[in-house]
Write a protein that holds these residues in place. Structure first.
Motif, PDB file in Angstrom:
ATOM      1  N   GLY A   1     -22.759  66.975 -80.030  1.00  0.00           N
ATOM      2  CA  GLY A   1     -21.852  65.840 -80.006  1.00  0.00           C
ATOM      3  C   GLY A   1     -20.747  66.020 -78.977  1.00  0.00           C
ATOM      4  O   GLY A   1     -20.340  65.080 -78.309  1.00  0.00           O
ATOM      5  N   ARG A   2     -20.276  67.217 -78.834  1.00  0.00           N
ATOM      6  CA  ARG A   2     -19.199  67.498 -77.885  1.00  0.00           C
ATOM      7  C   ARG A   2     -19.666  67.283 -76.446  1.00  0.00           C
ATOM      8  O   ARG A   2     -18.962  66.697 -75.644  1.00  0.00           O
ATOM      9  N   ASN A   3     -20.871  67.748 -76.134  1.00  0.00           N
ATOM     10  CA  ASN A   3     -21.385  67.592 -74.777  1.00  0.00           C
ATOM     11  C   ASN A   3     -21.732  66.148 -74.458  1.00  0.00           C
ATOM     12  O   ASN A   3     -21.486  65.678 -73.354  1.00  0.00           O
ATOM     13  N   SER A   4     -22.301  65.427 -75.409  1.00  0.00           N
ATOM     14  CA  SER A   4     -22.686  64.043 -75.132  1.00  0.00           C
ATOM     15  C   SER A   4     -21.484  63.110 -75.166  1.00  0.00           C
ATOM     16  O   SER A   4     -21.567  61.977 -74.710  1.00  0.00           O
ATOM     17  N   GLN A   5     -20.368  63.561 -75.723  1.00  0.00           N
ATOM     18  CA  GLN A   5     -19.166  62.739 -75.780  1.00  0.00           C
ATOM     19  C   GLN A   5     -18.691  62.354 -74.382  1.00  0.00           C
ATOM     20  O   GLN A   5     -18.166  61.271 -74.172  1.00  0.00           O
ATOM     21  N   ARG A   6     -18.903  63.204 -73.428  1.00  0.00           N
ATOM     22  CA  ARG A   6     -18.449  62.934 -72.065  1.00  0.00           C
ATOM     23  C   ARG A   6     -19.186  61.760 -71.438  1.00  0.00           C
ATOM     24  O   ARG A   6     -18.732  61.184 -70.469  1.00  0.00           O
ATOM     25  N   LEU A   7     -20.348  61.427 -71.968  1.00  0.00           N
ATOM     26  CA  LEU A   7     -21.168  60.376 -71.387  1.00  0.00           C
ATOM     27  C   LEU A   7     -20.891  59.002 -71.995  1.00  0.00           C
ATOM     28  O   LEU A   7     -21.472  58.023 -71.570  1.00  0.00           O
ATOM     29  N   ARG A   8     -20.020  58.928 -72.976  1.00  0.00           N
ATOM     30  CA  ARG A   8     -19.742  57.666 -73.638  1.00  0.00           C
ATOM     31  C   ARG A   8     -18.778  56.827 -72.817  1.00  0.00           C
ATOM     32  O   ARG A   8     -17.895  57.339 -72.142  1.00  0.00           O
ATOM     33  N   SER A   9     -18.983  55.526 -72.913  1.00  0.00           N
ATOM     34  CA  SER A   9     -18.022  54.601 -72.319  1.00  0.00           C
ATOM     35  C   SER A   9     -17.763  53.498 -73.331  1.00  0.00           C
ATOM     36  O   SER A   9     -18.618  53.202 -74.173  1.00  0.00           O
ATOM     37  N   TYR A  10     -16.601  52.908 -73.277  1.00  0.00           N
ATOM     38  CA  TYR A  10     -16.186  51.924 -74.259  1.00  0.00           C
ATOM     39  C   TYR A  10     -15.799  50.638 -73.544  1.00  0.00           C
ATOM     40  O   TYR A  10     -15.124  50.662 -72.525  1.00  0.00           O
ATOM     41  N   ASP A  11     -16.205  49.511 -74.126  1.00  0.00           N
ATOM     42  CA  ASP A  11     -15.792  48.230 -73.582  1.00  0.00           C
ATOM     43  C   ASP A  11     -14.417  47.873 -74.158  1.00  0.00           C
ATOM     44  O   ASP A  11     -13.927  48.515 -75.085  1.00  0.00           O
ATOM     45  N   GLU A  12     -13.797  46.871 -73.592  1.00  0.00           N
ATOM     46  CA  GLU A  12     -12.433  46.505 -73.981  1.00  0.00           C
ATOM     47  C   GLU A  12     -12.355  46.130 -75.460  1.00  0.00           C
ATOM     48  O   GLU A  12     -11.421  46.527 -76.156  1.00  0.00           O
ATOM     49  N   GLU A  13     -13.341  45.406 -75.949  1.00  0.00           N
ATOM     50  CA  GLU A  13     -13.354  44.996 -77.359  1.00  0.00           C
ATOM     51  C   GLU A  13     -13.371  46.216 -78.279  1.00  0.00           C
ATOM     52  O   GLU A  13     -12.644  46.280 -79.264  1.00  0.00           O
ATOM     53  N   SER A  14     -14.172  47.207 -77.942  1.00  0.00           N
ATOM     54  CA  SER A  14     -14.264  48.418 -78.759  1.00  0.00           C
ATOM     55  C   SER A  14     -12.966  49.216 -78.729  1.00  0.00           C
ATOM     56  O   SER A  14     -12.523  49.726 -79.754  1.00  0.00           O
ATOM     57  N   ILE A  15     -12.368  49.294 -77.558  1.00  0.00           N
ATOM     58  CA  ILE A  15     -11.094  50.018 -77.434  1.00  0.00           C
ATOM     59  C   ILE A  15     -10.027  49.353 -78.300  1.00  0.00           C
ATOM     60  O   ILE A  15      -9.300  50.018 -79.037  1.00  0.00           O
ATOM     61  N   LEU A  16      -9.951  48.036 -78.225  1.00  0.00           N
ATOM     62  CA  LEU A  16      -8.955  47.313 -79.030  1.00  0.00           C
ATOM     63  C   LEU A  16      -9.239  47.456 -80.519  1.00  0.00           C
ATOM     64  O   LEU A  16      -8.300  47.553 -81.325  1.00  0.00           O
ATOM     65  N   ASN A  17     -10.524  47.501 -80.909  1.00  0.00           N
ATOM     66  CA  ASN A  17     -10.870  47.731 -82.318  1.00  0.00           C
ATOM     67  C   ASN A  17     -10.426  49.113 -82.772  1.00  0.00           C
ATOM     68  O   ASN A  17      -9.907  49.276 -83.879  1.00  0.00           O
ATOM     69  N   ILE A  18     -10.627  50.111 -81.927  1.00  0.00           N
ATOM     70  CA  ILE A  18     -10.217  51.474 -82.265  1.00  0.00           C
ATOM     71  C   ILE A  18      -8.703  51.554 -82.409  1.00  0.00           C
ATOM     72  O   ILE A  18      -8.180  52.134 -83.362  1.00  0.00           O
ATOM     73  N   LEU A  19      -7.981  50.943 -81.475  1.00  0.00           N
ATOM     74  CA  LEU A  19      -6.519  50.975 -81.539  1.00  0.00           C
ATOM     75  C   LEU A  19      -5.981  50.184 -82.733  1.00  0.00           C
ATOM     76  O   LEU A  19      -4.989  50.585 -83.348  1.00  0.00           O
ATOM     77  N   SER A  20      -6.633  49.088 -83.085  1.00  0.00           N
ATOM     78  CA  SER A  20      -6.185  48.334 -84.263  1.00  0.00           C
ATOM     79  C   SER A  20      -6.517  49.100 -85.544  1.00  0.00           C
ATOM     80  O   SER A  20      -5.764  49.038 -86.522  1.00  0.00           O
ATOM     81  N   TYR A  21      -7.620  49.847 -85.550  1.00  0.00           N
ATOM     82  CA  TYR A  21      -7.962  50.711 -86.681  1.00  0.00           C
ATOM     83  C   TYR A  21      -6.855  51.742 -86.889  1.00  0.00           C
ATOM     84  O   TYR A  21      -6.451  52.023 -88.015  1.00  0.00           O
ATOM     85  N   GLN A  22      -6.369  52.286 -85.787  1.00  0.00           N
ATOM     86  CA  GLN A  22      -5.286  53.268 -85.866  1.00  0.00           C
ATOM     87  C   GLN A  22      -4.042  52.640 -86.480  1.00  0.00           C
ATOM     88  O   GLN A  22      -3.413  53.226 -87.355  1.00  0.00           O
ATOM     89  N   LYS A  23      -3.712  51.444 -86.038  1.00  0.00           N
ATOM     90  CA  LYS A  23      -2.513  50.771 -86.526  1.00  0.00           C
ATOM     91  C   LYS A  23      -2.649  50.415 -88.004  1.00  0.00           C
ATOM     92  O   LYS A  23      -1.733  50.632 -88.796  1.00  0.00           O
ATOM     93  N   ARG A  24      -3.818  49.865 -88.381  1.00  0.00           N
ATOM     94  CA  ARG A  24      -4.067  49.464 -89.774  1.00  0.00           C
ATOM     95  C   ARG A  24      -3.970  50.641 -90.734  1.00  0.00           C
ATOM     96  O   ARG A  24      -3.438  50.523 -91.833  1.00  0.00           O
TER      97      ARG A  24
END
Length: 106
Positions: A55-78
């Protein structure tokens, strides 16, 4: 342009896990692969939790779209999480989260 994840995962399931294609839940989730978060969750359902080193090695290959980033940040806030707690939950670097917060002015 985003790859056709529905077709990619359908091919994987037909080849490696044909019994999972019978499950209605998996077939429904296959239809909703529109954001990075959905794809990561679906990947976890199909293949299970990755080993830490893999998981650590494949993590570098991930990319996130704007919608996903905003969902992650709103999850943090919630859930009132720190950057460290959020990074552990989603397996994302704390620096990446801090950078997203600057970019999206959250």
């Amino acid at each position: 342009m985003m790859p056709d994840y529905k077709q990619i995962y359908t091919d994987i399931l037909q080849e490696k896990f044909p019994e999972k294609l019978i499950d209605n839940t998996i077939r429904f989730k296959l239809e909703t692969l529109h954001s990075a978060i959905n794809i990561l969750k679906f990947n976890q359902i199909i293949f299970g939790e990755p080993e830490y080193t893999v998981g650590r090695n494949s993590q570098r290959l991930r990319s996130y779209d704007e919608e996903s980033i905003l969902n992650i940040l709103s999850y943090q806030k919630r859930n009132e999480l720190t950057n460290l707690q959020l990074s552990h939950h989603f397996k994302i670097s704390r620096n990446t989260i801090a950078k997203w917060k600057i970019i999206f002015k959250v």
